[in-house]
Design a protein around this motif. Sequence first.
Motif, short mmCIF file in Angstrom:
data_model
loop_
_atom_site.label_atom_id
_atom_site.label_comp_id
_atom_site.label_asym_id
_atom_site.label_seq_id
_atom_site.Cartn_x
_atom_site.Cartn_y
_atom_site.Cartn_z
N LEU A 24 40.71 49.45 43.66
CA LEU A 24 41.50 49.59 42.23
C LEU A 24 40.47 49.44 41.12
CD1 LEU A 24 43.85 48.57 44.29
CD2 LEU A 24 45.13 48.49 42.25
N VAL A 25 40.50 50.40 40.21
CA VAL A 25 39.65 50.14 39.06
C VAL A 25 40.44 50.05 37.87
CG1 VAL A 25 37.74 50.95 37.60
CG2 VAL A 25 37.68 51.08 40.06
N PHE A 26 40.52 48.85 37.03
CA PHE A 26 41.01 48.74 35.81
C PHE A 26 39.93 49.15 34.67
CE2 PHE A 26 42.80 46.32 39.24
CZ PHE A 26 44.52 46.65 38.74
N PRO A 27 39.75 50.29 34.18
CA PRO A 27 38.76 50.83 33.22
C PRO A 27 38.96 50.04 31.76
CG PRO A 27 39.60 52.64 34.21
CD PRO A 27 40.36 51.62 34.58
N ARG A 28 40.04 49.69 31.20
CA ARG A 28 40.30 49.07 29.80
C ARG A 28 39.77 47.50 30.27
NH1 ARG A 28 43.97 46.16 27.97
NH2 ARG A 28 45.60 46.38 29.49
N LEU A 29 39.85 47.03 31.24
CA LEU A 29 39.60 45.66 31.53
C LEU A 29 38.30 45.36 32.27
CD1 LEU A 29 43.20 44.34 33.24
CD2 LEU A 29 42.39 44.25 30.71
N ARG A 30 37.70 46.51 32.46
CA ARG A 30 36.32 46.57 33.14
C ARG A 30 36.39 45.59 34.38
NH1 ARG A 30 32.50 49.62 31.59
NH2 ARG A 30 30.86 48.71 32.20
N VAL A 31 37.56 45.80 35.17
CA VAL A 31 37.51 45.01 36.49
C VAL A 31 37.88 45.96 37.58
CG1 VAL A 31 39.21 43.41 37.71
CG2 VAL A 31 39.00 43.24 35.23
N ALA A 32 37.07 45.64 38.55
CA ALA A 32 36.88 46.18 39.96
C ALA A 32 37.56 45.37 40.92
CB ALA A 32 35.49 46.62 40.32
N LEU A 33 38.59 46.11 41.43
CA LEU A 33 39.45 45.02 42.55
C LEU A 33 39.35 45.58 43.76
CD1 LEU A 33 42.54 43.06 41.79
CD2 LEU A 33 42.63 44.58 43.70
#
Length: 167
Positions: free
Chosen positions: A72-81
Amino acid sequence: MKNSESLLPTFETPEIRPYRPGEPTVSSARSALMARVRGANTKPELIVRRAAHALGYRFRLHRRDLPGSPDLVFPRLRVALFVHGCFWHRHENCRRATTPKTRTLFWSTKFEANVRRDQRVVAELAALGWRSEIIWECETINPEKLRVELHSRLGSSRLSRIKGGNH
């Protein structure tokens, strides 16, 4: 910037060869079980996706343009899960991180390579300005704990949804 792959030792996959007397054999049941192992859209990953979506987070799946193709990638948060299986990625002190009794050299080599690749991917993502988070398979068992864990790792103003409130 140096190529980080050149800094890590390389592991060769053991060759596939016929059975030799004295070697343990791999049962057809074990072989069939291992053939069913998937790399994407696993049950723990689907659980995490549903929980993150229910909390209001929006994400992209398996972005191949990022190192390790995060689950899962949260682009707005710049988090790669990443949703890691405890067995394959060697979750420390977890009862699911067992080692098969047969072909232990093969398995230990494979597990070491997985762990080193995971470390390399996290470093590459950090160099690109991304924060990496890992949810372990065993953490997906309790839905409420998972929701709290996702919120604490992703952060946001979505706390009211965790507590059952409305927007």
